[in-house]
Scaffold this active site. Sequence first.
Site, PDB file in Angstrom:
ATOM      1  N   HIS A  11       0.832  -1.210   0.000  1.00  0.00           N
ATOM      2  CA  HIS A  11       0.000   0.000   0.000  1.00  0.00           C
ATOM      3  C   HIS A  11       0.865   1.258   0.000  1.00  0.00           C
ATOM      4  O   HIS A  11       2.041   1.241   0.385  1.00  0.00           O
ATOM      5  CB  HIS A  11      -0.955   0.008   1.198  1.00  0.00           C
ATOM      6  CG  HIS A  11      -0.248   0.134   2.523  1.00  0.00           C
ATOM      7  ND1 HIS A  11       0.296   1.319   2.979  1.00  0.00           N
ATOM      8  CD2 HIS A  11      -0.004  -0.774   3.492  1.00  0.00           C
ATOM      9  CE1 HIS A  11       0.837   1.145   4.166  1.00  0.00           C
ATOM     10  NE2 HIS A  11       0.678  -0.129   4.501  1.00  0.00           N
ATOM     11  N   GLU A 110      -2.036  -7.304   7.341  1.00  0.00           N
ATOM     12  CA  GLU A 110      -0.706  -7.098   7.902  1.00  0.00           C
ATOM     13  C   GLU A 110      -0.499  -7.914   9.177  1.00  0.00           C
ATOM     14  O   GLU A 110      -1.459  -8.336   9.830  1.00  0.00           O
ATOM     15  CB  GLU A 110      -0.488  -5.600   8.196  1.00  0.00           C
ATOM     16  CG  GLU A 110       0.881  -5.226   8.747  1.00  0.00           C
ATOM     17  CD  GLU A 110       2.069  -5.638   7.857  1.00  0.00           C
ATOM     18  OE1 GLU A 110       2.242  -6.850   7.642  1.00  0.00           O
ATOM     19  OE2 GLU A 110       2.812  -4.740   7.418  1.00  0.00           O
TER      20      GLU A 110
END
Length: 258
Positions: A11, A110
């Site tokens: 990201h 994550e």
Amino acid sequence: MATPRVFIIRHGETDWSLDGRHTGSTDIPLTANGEKRVKATGKALIGSDRLIVPKKLAHVYVSPRKRAQRTFELLNLGFQGPLPWARHGECESKPVPCDAKVEVTEDIREWDYGDYEGITSPQIREKRKQQGLDPNWDIWRDGCPGGESPADVNERCDRLIKDIRERFHGPALNKPKGDPDAERADVLIVAHGHILRAFAQRWTRLSLHEGPSFLLEAGGVGTLSYEHHNIDEPAILLGSAFHVDIEDDEKLDKLEKV
């Protein structure tokens, strides 16, 4: 016949990634600069003559965190039907058509940093020192108290790799040369720094405790594939050439001669 690939995209930049703060479950947006850089990545790397060819994508996996989802939106791939989340913003340019299905999966969220959420590595070392723990913290070896261990992350990565190979890469590699379905087997993953580095390590069947020395910048792109067109020889593709169809190349030559 092209060998199937997995493109991993981290990201874009956030306020916490700028500060080096560990961002797991905290859902924070991209910075304005982060959005700008992701848009540039999409324009540079996605297209019929670029690294990521939309018509060759079979599937897209995206993290449930909105910073990853917004990053995917800004890559500006056009899909039939709605995305599996409410859009986090608009995109200015015309989308590049793509028929791949988009899937949100917890397997690529994550690393759960637990007690280390929102703090930097120097702060973690100091905290461990105060607790009487080894200050030489290594996430690949020690994991995160109150969060995930390397074994937890290993399990998630292996599950996703198995899914990719069974559903997309294995069937494509077994198809005869010239079969159009064999050419549509690339996979795109949009997620986060630590989990994607772990994913690359497990892709090549190396253990996490060996500590992957891979780096993936915010908004960065990596490529995984196979050597010798063999699913039993997974590899990291250090350098990728842009795709150009011979037919398209011949048309371009004719136009240049007119």
